[in-house]
Design an enzyme around this catalytic site. Structure first.
Site, short mmCIF file in Angstrom:
data_model
loop_
_atom_site.label_atom_id
_atom_site.label_comp_id
_atom_site.label_asym_id
_atom_site.label_seq_id
_atom_site.Cartn_x
_atom_site.Cartn_y
_atom_site.Cartn_z
CE1 TYR A 52 -1.69 -4.66 6.23
CE2 TYR A 52 -1.51 -4.28 3.87
CZ TYR A 52 -1.54 -3.79 5.15
OH TYR A 52 -1.43 -2.44 5.39
CB THR A 105 -0.91 0.01 1.25
OG1 THR A 105 -1.62 -1.21 1.33
CG2 THR A 105 -1.88 1.17 1.20
CE1 TYR A 121 -16.87 -0.69 -3.31
CE2 TYR A 121 -17.31 -2.58 -4.74
CZ TYR A 121 -17.62 -1.30 -4.31
OH TYR A 121 -18.67 -0.63 -4.88
CB ILE A 140 5.47 -5.12 7.44
CG1 ILE A 140 5.96 -6.55 7.26
CG2 ILE A 140 5.53 -4.37 6.10
CD1 ILE A 140 5.13 -7.40 6.33
CE LYS A 157 1.73 -4.08 7.17
NZ LYS A 157 1.94 -3.25 5.95
NE ARG A 170 -4.05 1.63 3.75
CZ ARG A 170 -3.94 2.78 3.09
NH1 ARG A 170 -4.70 2.98 2.02
NH2 ARG A 170 -3.08 3.71 3.46
#
Length: 292
Positions: A135, A46, A109, A206, A164, A140
């Site tokens: 992740y 990202t 989404y 990370i 993550k 997000r």
């Protein structure tokens, strides 16, 4: 998967004033991260503004990082999406030379159920030529991978080796650490929670801020992994304001502002992202002047 214990850095994509990829700045950034003691690099996550890069530019970024790294530290490639079939095809057809793992975000989404998330990653695990790091970033993706789902994936999919975890929830992080197999890596995706997560049994981070303060943040993580909380928290509190500042107006606007203050890159982002406001840039400049 000892390669991914410690400090990983989510690389930005530097741009020139015409918004083309700044290859020289990217090379310099890779060199600075490695010589400052980070443990591995994440490419096209990202933070790299990968959503606004075309296929040719992504290949340019990959080529630049792989060649400059020259096998000195492990590399992780960001490769995720919300179309499971297309992602499986990409994993089967792709050339991942130079990389040791894939970082794959939970589908965004679509807002799948926990079963849908499980089946998505199970499908990826069957075709991936490299180990996968999950992740989880609900801010997000609009969906949260629960500890029970991650633990189920970890037990059923041998080549899914870590996660993550960026939900920003320390209680969830502790539940996750307690539920997954001992050799499954729980990696912080939240700079502010990195040290508490490491001390609770996490395996590192990370990071975004480590790109701007690589030596100091890497040292903090190392001290945490060594079980030295007093020394580690001294570094944490020294960097705490910077963490707040770089996320105040979104990522990677903040870290690009910090890196531009250090002279590492020019401060350009691609729409729909915009650079940090002058006020925030001044705050970041003031922090760096007082940081020693």
């Amino acid at each position: 998967m000892n390669s991914f214990i410690g400090t990983g850095v989510a690389l930005i994509t530097p741009f020139k004033n015409d918004l083309s990829v700044d290859v020289q700045a990217l090379e310099n950034l890779v060199e600075d991260q490695i010589t400052s003691g980070i443990n591995y690099l994440v490419v096209l996550g990202t933070t790299a503004e990968s959503a606004s890069l075309n296929k040719e530019e992504k290949q340019l970024v990959i080529k630049t990082v792989v060649e400059k790294n020259n096998k000195r530290v492990p590399l992780v490639l960001g490769l995720g999406g919300n179309n499971t079939r297309d992602l499986c095809d990409e994993l089967q057809a792709g050339d991942f030379s130079g990389f040791e793992a894939i970082l794959s975000v939970s589908p965004y989404y679509n807002k799948p159920t926990q079963e849908g998330i499980y089946q998505h990653f199970k499908a990826l695990s069957l075709v991936s030529p490299l180990p996968i790091i999950l992740y989880n970033v609900p801010g997000r993706t609009a969906s949260n991978m629960l500890p029970e789902t991650i633990s189920r994936i970890a037990r059923d999919c041998d080549n899914i080796v870590g996660v993550k975890e960026a939900a920003g929830d320390m209680v969830q992080a502790m539940r996750l650490i307690s539920q997954v197999p001992k050799d499954f890596l729980v990696i912080s995706g939240d700079d502010m929670l990195t040290l508490p997560m490491v001390l609770a049994g996490g395996k590192g981070v990370i990071s975004v801020i480590a790109q701007g303060l690589p030596a100091e943040f890497s040292k903090m993580v190392s001290l945490g992994l060594e079980g030295k909380p007093t020394e580690a928290y001294q570094l944490h509190y020294k960097m705490q304001q910077a963490i707040d500042l770089i996320f105040a107006e979104g990522n990677p606007a903040g870290i690009k502002a910090l890196l531009s203050q250090k002279g590492s890159v020019e401060n350009y982002l691609r729409l729909p992202l915009v650079k940090a406001t002058p006020g925030l840039q001044q705050q970041i400049e003031n922090f760096l002047k007082n940081f020693s």
